[in-house]
Design an enzyme around this catalytic site. Structure first.
Site: not given
Ligand code: NOJ
Length: 746
Positions: A285
């Protein structure tokens, strides 16, 4: 250091064990290997590096110097948040100027539609309708892929039992079985049947793992849970995405039992790539490789990159640690190059599967982009999904459906004319949703009865704040009407990522506005718009009719009007328990019985209960009304005893005993009455959504086999233990209509 060497050795052995033998290698494997052989170590690290586009961010922005130059140098493998064919083409052209011309992969959060927004995923889950859910995901994939995107960071398959957590809006609620079926349907919807079809997106199961169990419902917080709970409740939806052929996984921000997910070899190498044989790749993430420094398990970016790659993370989203440190880590003997090769091979394979090596601009067709955006088929999928997501919570004296003959209708509240609110949290600001393609609640009402009825409007109050100066006008408007519809709830930015809250009651003075309107003596229908289960006891006790409308996307207004006037008979049922008070959280239907169960709300003082509050929720999992009624009868089990290789057929009759055609979601719950470890008081083991005309009956059957009786014992073995089981057929997890028992023999 000793430990590390041992880890490296055992990883190399594991890798050798599950990397496919040459004879079984697919064309994509061979193609990926042919590219891999040409790559320098720096280029390999580059493939494992994902950057955010310069102009949009869905996480804390990081500074990177000369992204274009880095792309040309082969130091970037993927970009997130680049939107539109023009933009993605520009970046891709730069990649085509790199030494090996390896195409970039464009990823984005296409969570509930792209430009044609769908209901938020939690709302969709309340449909229990896998075909509609799959269609909604397909529509999002068709639009996003036409805009240059290859890969969605969806579905989020995190089970969650804490509505304080803002991201409940992105999932499918509290139940592993339902969560797994929805996870499967969403992956199929995004990816379609053929990898690389031009109207599909590669999917990503996230956030692996147990992100939804953050302590206190606080986003990004730690998770502490038993392995048994992890396997039984939190992993099944992830496993289901693999069965559906998901292309990628995303790690979660949380640490679990002390180990951050992004550096967790048990989750990534052992379970995911080992036991489950996952052949796609794992992306971190946003920044979660580097965030292991904050977790306190590594001291700097060099160690963070080391921990993540050893654990099995293949791509670094926005930490820059892989691109900065992996070559050094290999050169200094900390990371075997075989692990890097494995990660890069996985990424390249996906690029081949998507057809990007054949045509890097395959998804960059501006004509298709124009054609697909706001395609009427997607609007139709959005309308269907939205209608099926609305939950009828209360309907005293059959106030609903409203008559189309009504003369004067007052539509009151801060959400009636809201535009953006209908889009929900992941509404793709990046895609730039055109407000003209959002049907507001007001417009929906106008479309339905604007020609025949006098429609009155008053805002009444704001979503938040204490201003009551709009009440008088609202009351005056209500006094003129035959019926009042009040639309209240949350602001769309109150649920979503980083939107955890300690107070989940309806914000501001909105319930006071309801009280003022009820004083007029007019019938009031309340619409509650939200991204999570809220607490609204005043409304639940006093409003005669309540529809939970969530955030319904671009067709919100039309869907709500269809339900209000009976052109669609509500069929949705809750997939998360709605508490009476935030003090009951976590609250979920499949709890254990305890040594001192509280069978009712009376004798609670020596039971597992609260002295000041019922232990029962406001609305339970599986609950939802219809304009019609359903009678359940004649439960029959074809045998009362089964051997482990046999099945039992459970059948019963459901009759639509009310005045409208309708759909009912019938639920099969089982209870293992005596186990080697405690078992939940009931567990959803199957369900069906059936459609019955008024007066019509149907015999419904469920087959119970060993799988449905199995659970993880204390040794984490998946076992069905002989003994007695309770079978319960419910219209909800609490409204059990039919029961019996049977015995599993030795
Ligand atoms: C953080 C989020 O937790 C995740 O779900 C997302 O896909 C990414 N950012 C990218 O935006």
């Amino acid at each position: 250091m000793k430990r590390n060497n041992f880890l490296i050795l055992s990883l190399a052995i594991t890798l050798a064990a599950y990397h496919p033998l040459p004879a079984q290698e697919s064309t994509f494997d061979r193609k990926a290997d042919s590219v891999l052989r040409l790559m320098t170590l720096e280029e390999k690290a580059g493939q494992m590096n994902q950057y955010n586009d310069d102009w949009n961010a869905t996480g804390p922005m990081t500074a990177k110097s000369d992204m274009a130059g880095q792309i040309r140098d082969g130091r970037v493998g993927s970009i997130l948040n680049a939107a539109g064919t023009a933009r993605t083409r520009t970046w891709q052209e730069m990649a085509m100027q790199s030494r090996l011309r390896i195409p970039l992969l464009f990823g984005q959060d296409v969570i509930h539609g792209y430009k044609s927004t769908m209901p938020i995923p939690l709302a969709e889950s309340c449909s229990w309708d896998m075909e509609a859910i799959e269609r909604a995901a397909r529509a999002g994939a068709a639009e996003a892929s036409a805009c240059g995107i290859h890969w969605t960071f969806a579905p989020m398959v995190d089970i969650t039992r804490d509505p304080r957590w803002g991201r409940v809006m992105e999932g499918a609620g509290e139940d592993p079985l339902l969560g797994a079926r929805i996870a499967y349907a969403r992956v199929k919807g995004y990816q379609g049947d053929t990898p690389g079809a031009v109207n599909s997106l590669m999917a990503c199961a996230k956030h692996y793992a147990a992100y939804g169990a953050a302590i206190g419902g606080r986003d990004y917080n730690s998770v502490d849970m038993s392995d048994r709970m992890l396997w039984e409740v939190y992993l099944p939806p992830f496993r289901a995405t693999i069965d559906a052929g998901v292309g990628t996984f995303m790690t979660s921000f949380n640490d679990i039992n002390g180990v951050p997910s992004t550096g967790n070899p048990y989750l990534l190498r052992d379970i995911l790539k080992g036991q489950w044989g996952f052949e796609g790749f794992v992306v971190s993430d946003w920044g979660s490789v580097g965030e292991m420094i904050n977790h306190g398990t590594v001291k700097d970016g060099y160690e963070a990159a080391c921990s993540a790659i050893l654990a099995g993370c293949d791509m670094d989203m926005e930490s820059h640690d892989f691109v900065d440190y992996l070559p050094r880590l290999v050169n200094e003997g900390r990371v075997p190059v075989a692990l890097i090769d494995d990660a890069v091979r996985r990424i390249l394979k996906k690029k081949f599967e998507l057809g990007l090596f054949d045509d890097p601009f395959k998804f960059c067709d501006p004509e298709r982009e124009q054609r697909e955006i706001y395609n009427p088929e997607h609007e139709a999928a959005a309308l269907d999904m939205a209608r099926k997501s609305i939950v009828l919570l209360k309907n005293e004296n059959q106030l609903l459906p409203l008559s189309k003959e009504l003369k004067t209708i007052a539509f009151i509240g801060p959400l009636v004319k809201a535009v953006k609110e209908n889009k929900g949290f992941w509404d793709n600001e990046i895609a730039g949703v055109d407000s003209n393609f959002i049907v507001t609640q007001w417009e929906g009402l106008e479309n339905k009865v604007g020609k025949t009825a006098r429609l009155l409007y008053a805002r009444g109050c704001d979503i938040e704040g204490q201003r009551r100066d709009g009440f008088a006008e609202a009351v005056e408007v209500a006094a003129q009407a035959d019926v009042v519809i009040l639309s209240i709830g949350e602001h769309r930015a109150m649920s979503g990522e980083a939107k955890s809250t300690s107070d989940i009651s309806i914000p501001g003075v909105q319930e006071e506005l309801l009280a003022a309107l009820l004083e007029t003596g007019k019938p009031v229908v309340v619409l509650i718009n939200a991204g999570r289960p809220l607490v609204f006891n005043y409304t639940a006790d006093h409003a005669p009719a309540i529809l939970y409308t969530w955030w319904l996307g671009c067709q919100a207004g039309n869907a709500i009007a269809d339900v209000l006037f009976g052109d669609y008979n509500p069929s949705a049922k809750l997939t998360m328990t709605f508490p009476l008070s935030v003090g009951q959280i976590p609250i979920y239907y499949s709890h254990f019985n305890t040594g001192r169960p509280a069978p009712d709300d009376r004798n609670r003082f020596y039971n597992s209960s609260y002295i000041d509050l019922s232990i029962y929720p406001r609305f339970e999992f599986g609950y939802g009304l219809s304009y019609t009624t359903f009678e359940y009868s004649n439960l029959q089990l074809d045998k009362k005893q089964l051997k482990t290789d046999e099945t039992i057929t459970v059948s019963f009759t459901v009759r639509n005993s009310g005045p409208y055609d309708g759909e009912e979601i019938v639920q099969l719950y089982l209870r293992d009455l005596v186990g080697s470890i405690t078992r939940p008081v009931k567990e959803l083991r199957d369900f069906r959504k059936i459609s019955l005309k008024a007066g019509e009956s149907m015999v419904v059957q469920f087959i119970i086999d060993k799988e449905k009786l199995s659970f993880y014992n204390n040794q984490l073995q998946w076992v069905a233990e002989p003994g007695e089981f309770g079978v319960m057929i419910g219209a909800s997890s609490r409204d059990i209509r039919l029961k019996d028992t049977f015995v599993l023999l030795d």
